[in-house]
Design an enzyme around this catalytic site. Structure first.
Site, mmCIF file in Angstrom:
data_model
loop_
_atom_site.group_PDB
_atom_site.id
_atom_site.type_symbol
_atom_site.label_atom_id
_atom_site.label_comp_id
_atom_site.label_asym_id
_atom_site.label_seq_id
_atom_site.Cartn_x
_atom_site.Cartn_y
_atom_site.Cartn_z
ATOM 1 N N ASP A 20 4.679 -87.194 -118.183
ATOM 2 C CA ASP A 20 5.344 -86.661 -117.000
ATOM 3 C C ASP A 20 6.259 -85.483 -117.352
ATOM 4 O O ASP A 20 6.897 -85.483 -118.410
ATOM 5 C CB ASP A 20 6.163 -87.780 -116.345
ATOM 6 C CG ASP A 20 6.607 -87.438 -114.939
ATOM 7 O OD1 ASP A 20 5.970 -86.586 -114.293
ATOM 8 O OD2 ASP A 20 7.596 -88.025 -114.482
ATOM 9 N N HIS A 37 0.981 -77.784 -117.898
ATOM 10 C CA HIS A 37 -0.162 -78.616 -118.288
ATOM 11 C C HIS A 37 -0.773 -78.110 -119.593
ATOM 12 O O HIS A 37 -1.148 -78.900 -120.467
ATOM 13 C CB HIS A 37 -1.216 -78.608 -117.184
ATOM 14 C CG HIS A 37 -0.748 -79.246 -115.902
ATOM 15 N ND1 HIS A 37 -0.244 -80.521 -115.841
ATOM 16 C CD2 HIS A 37 -0.711 -78.759 -114.624
ATOM 17 C CE1 HIS A 37 0.090 -80.812 -114.599
ATOM 18 N NE2 HIS A 37 -0.183 -79.764 -113.834
ATOM 19 N N SER A 65 -4.524 -89.069 -112.102
ATOM 20 C CA SER A 65 -4.478 -90.329 -111.361
ATOM 21 C C SER A 65 -5.263 -90.239 -110.059
ATOM 22 O O SER A 65 -5.563 -89.142 -109.564
ATOM 23 C CB SER A 65 -3.023 -90.704 -111.049
ATOM 24 O OG SER A 65 -2.534 -89.961 -109.951
ATOM 25 N N THR A 66 -5.549 -91.411 -109.492
ATOM 26 C CA THR A 66 -6.230 -91.436 -108.199
ATOM 27 C C THR A 66 -5.346 -90.822 -107.114
ATOM 28 O O THR A 66 -5.846 -90.399 -106.069
ATOM 29 C CB THR A 66 -6.585 -92.889 -107.808
ATOM 30 O OG1 THR A 66 -5.432 -93.737 -107.995
ATOM 31 C CG2 THR A 66 -7.722 -93.430 -108.661
ATOM 32 N N LEU A 131 -8.479 -94.922 -134.457
ATOM 33 C CA LEU A 131 -7.663 -95.059 -133.258
ATOM 34 C C LEU A 131 -8.560 -94.877 -132.043
ATOM 35 O O LEU A 131 -9.482 -94.068 -132.072
ATOM 36 C CB LEU A 131 -6.540 -94.014 -133.245
ATOM 37 C CG LEU A 131 -5.661 -93.987 -131.989
ATOM 38 C CD1 LEU A 131 -4.188 -94.101 -132.364
ATOM 39 C CD2 LEU A 131 -5.846 -92.689 -131.206
ATOM 40 N N SER A 196 4.246 -95.761 -112.016
ATOM 41 C CA SER A 196 3.340 -94.862 -111.296
ATOM 42 C C SER A 196 1.895 -95.365 -111.278
ATOM 43 O O SER A 196 0.958 -94.587 -111.460
ATOM 44 C CB SER A 196 3.413 -93.439 -111.876
ATOM 45 O OG SER A 196 4.653 -92.854 -111.555
#
Length: 240
Positions: A20, A37, A65-66, A131, A196
């Site tokens: 965020d 971004h 996210s949706t 990973l 969130s």
């Protein structure tokens, strides 16, 4: 640069990342949100390297996210292309590092080119074991649970399963990535203190750490500091 010395059993195995603050970082500098971004990409992959150094086995990155479809059409268009290009740009590097890339999220509405790049990265890195990087693209925790419930209901309707057989373990098999570990450390940047709608099921017993740093300024040291905070917590899982 070496990570702090932390006992192996105190290092979280799965870290969820809410990345965020990209927009606020850009705004503070008089830049368009897209620049935040772009800067956030290098932050993510510095964190990936730091996770490997300290012994984290799984990272989940909240890439889109949706709910992000509600943003301006221009920003949505940028984010779609940006996610596609980041995966394409970084997949060879991730493969060399032994990182397994896994896509978690809904295919609906997602650009076909984004899905193709995610699937190529998944196939290329499928056998890597250093990973696992879960790229959560078009993902929402409630959407994941609702989708799982729908698939479960369909199996009951088809007589593959009886209602009395349903428990947490059975339900988890219907989630987007059933093999995903439970989240140990839930790390959010920017100082905001909420989940969130990210990995709601998997984060039931996660330790929440909120860092007052905007995502583009996050480094592997930020992750290490969060892990030090995590290591000092007393995790009882309901016990006295």
């Amino acid at each position: 640069m070496k990570p702090p010395k932390i006992a192996k059993d105190k290092v979280p195995q799965h870290v969820a990342l809410v990345m965020d603050g990209n927009g606020r970082w850009a705004k503070k500098r008089g830049l368009p949100r897209t620049k935040g971004h772009e800067k956030g990409e290098s932050a993510l992959f510095d964190v990936v390297e730091g996770a490997i150094q300290i012994g984290v086995k799984e990272l989940s990155a909240f890439a889109f996210s949706t709910e992000n479809w509600r943003r301006s059409p221009d920003e949505v268009k940028f984010l779609m292309g940006f996610n596609r290009d980041v995966i394409r740009r970084r997949r060879d590097e991730m493969h060399r590092m032994g990182v397994r890339v896994r896509w978690v999220g809904r295919p609906q509405k997602l650009w076909k080119s984004v899905i193709e790049e995610l699937e190529i990265a998944e196939e290329m890195t499928a056998k890597n074991k250093v990973l696992t990087l879960n790229m959560c693209v078009n993902y929402g925790g409630r959407a994941e649970i609702a989708d799982a419930a729908q698939k479960l209901a369909q199996d009951i309707q088809r007589k593959k399963l009886k209602p009395e057989q349903i428990n947490e373990k059975v339900f988890a098999k219907y989630l987007d990535a059933p093999q995903m570990r439970d989240v140990d450390l839930f790390l959010r940047s920017s100082g905001e203190q909420r989940t969130s709608n990210f990995l709601l099921w998997q984060s039931a017993y996660a330790e929440m750490v909120f860092m007052d740093v905007l995502w583009p300024d996050v480094t592997r040291q930020t992750l290490w500091k969060a892990i030090e905070i995590y290591a000092d917590r007393d995790r009882r899982f309901g016990k006295a």
